[in-house]
Design a protein around this motif. Sequence first.
Motif, short mmCIF file in Angstrom:
data_model
loop_
_atom_site.label_atom_id
_atom_site.label_comp_id
_atom_site.label_asym_id
_atom_site.label_seq_id
_atom_site.Cartn_x
_atom_site.Cartn_y
_atom_site.Cartn_z
N GLU A 60 0.85 -1.24 0.28
CA GLU A 60 0.04 0.24 -0.02
C GLU A 60 0.97 1.34 0.19
O GLU A 60 0.46 2.18 -0.88
CB GLU A 60 -0.93 -0.07 1.28
CG GLU A 60 -2.10 -1.08 0.99
CD GLU A 60 -2.85 -1.35 2.52
OE1 GLU A 60 -2.26 -0.80 3.42
OE2 GLU A 60 -4.01 -1.66 2.50
N PRO A 71 -8.04 -0.02 -10.96
CA PRO A 71 -8.18 -1.50 -11.12
C PRO A 71 -6.54 -2.17 -11.19
O PRO A 71 -6.25 -3.14 -10.49
CB PRO A 71 -8.43 -1.60 -12.58
CG PRO A 71 -9.34 -0.52 -12.88
CD PRO A 71 -8.60 0.59 -12.10
N ASP A 74 -5.85 -2.59 -7.28
CA ASP A 74 -6.64 -3.79 -6.81
C ASP A 74 -6.00 -4.99 -7.11
O ASP A 74 -6.02 -5.83 -6.44
CB ASP A 74 -7.88 -3.71 -7.39
CG ASP A 74 -8.97 -2.52 -6.90
OD1 ASP A 74 -8.44 -1.86 -5.83
OD2 ASP A 74 -9.95 -2.01 -7.62
N GLU A 75 -5.40 -5.06 -8.55
CA GLU A 75 -5.01 -6.40 -8.84
C GLU A 75 -3.65 -6.63 -8.14
O GLU A 75 -3.35 -7.71 -7.93
CB GLU A 75 -4.62 -6.31 -10.54
CG GLU A 75 -3.73 -7.42 -10.73
CD GLU A 75 -4.72 -8.78 -10.81
OE1 GLU A 75 -4.08 -9.80 -10.94
OE2 GLU A 75 -5.82 -8.78 -10.75
N LEU A 77 -2.86 -5.46 -5.20
CA LEU A 77 -3.18 -5.89 -3.62
C LEU A 77 -3.74 -7.24 -3.49
O LEU A 77 -3.27 -8.08 -2.65
CB LEU A 77 -4.40 -4.87 -3.13
CG LEU A 77 -3.52 -3.48 -2.90
CD1 LEU A 77 -4.80 -2.47 -2.56
CD2 LEU A 77 -2.66 -3.58 -1.64
N SER A 78 -4.50 -7.70 -4.77
CA SER A 78 -4.71 -9.09 -4.69
C SER A 78 -3.70 -10.16 -4.79
O SER A 78 -3.54 -11.05 -4.07
CB SER A 78 -5.78 -9.40 -5.98
OG SER A 78 -6.34 -10.76 -6.22
N ARG A 81 -1.98 -10.22 -1.59
CA ARG A 81 -2.77 -11.06 -0.58
C ARG A 81 -2.29 -12.65 -0.82
O ARG A 81 -1.99 -13.45 0.05
CB ARG A 81 -4.17 -10.82 -0.52
CG ARG A 81 -5.22 -11.53 0.39
CD ARG A 81 -6.49 -11.05 0.35
NE ARG A 81 -7.35 -11.85 1.41
CZ ARG A 81 -7.15 -11.49 2.57
NH1 ARG A 81 -6.75 -10.60 3.07
NH2 ARG A 81 -7.97 -11.98 3.39
#
Length: 280
Positions: A60, A71, A74-75, A77-78, A81
């Motif tokens: 982050e 997007p 988001d990708e 961060l995915s 994870r």
Amino acid sequence: MTFEPERLGQSRSDLAEAMRTLRKRAGRTQTWLARHCNMSQTKISNIESGKLAPAIVDVELILDALEAGGPIADEVLSLARSANTEWQDHWSSRRRGLDKKQNELARLEAASTEFRFFLLSMITGLLATPEYVRASIADVSGDQSKVVAKKLERQSILHDSSKTFTFLLTEQAARWPLLPPGGMAMQLDWLASISRIPNVRLGVIPLSGHIPERPLNTFTVYDRRLATVETGTGALILRDHRDVAAYRDDFERYEAHAVFGDDFRRLVGEWSETFTRQRQ
């Protein structure tokens, strides 16, 4: 994000490539990025080479520094994870040798100071008698002596006063008859003995009254950095701070229904006597 175990090992390299690409597209050097994220240049380099799986917070910070959003963020961060999640299936562990798994656990325990064990269906090896340990791996082929020895050797960590342990057992876990009645009586007596170690907090959740919780898995939380969750075919290793915090919260809720100290010893003593009578 869809959970695909076979993708977990690939996620770190995918994340490394994505982070490297984002930085280069932004026209920034590793030195610039390290300075703006309060990290070392070596850490940035290790993230971008896949040598290090960064924490979600680190990702982050990097995204904010590079002003990456939408997007793409988001990708990334995915991917982060997934990179912080590891799947260890039982078959692979057995092929490598369960004694090696015990070595890994010993290293993890040596590096941690605060432990929370939630035991849904069985007694963990750190609390087990030799007979219980042998019964717990009875389905493993080959020579089990090394595994048994290493499991018992790991129990010495309970006497390390620099560490604290909280074990929560359901009544089912404590009373599940993995051994004949005599062996179960000895195992329960051993639990009562361990509960007197100063840095060990040992509790049981009786199957009585009203318990509005619905636990699904056995799990362990190591400090605030890692949680392991056991399933029927393997274990998930979770490093995302949100996952770890969620399991710590779950533990606190279950802990509110447990009894400790003299009440714990009274209960396991009653169950031990029940098993003893079954021998006669």
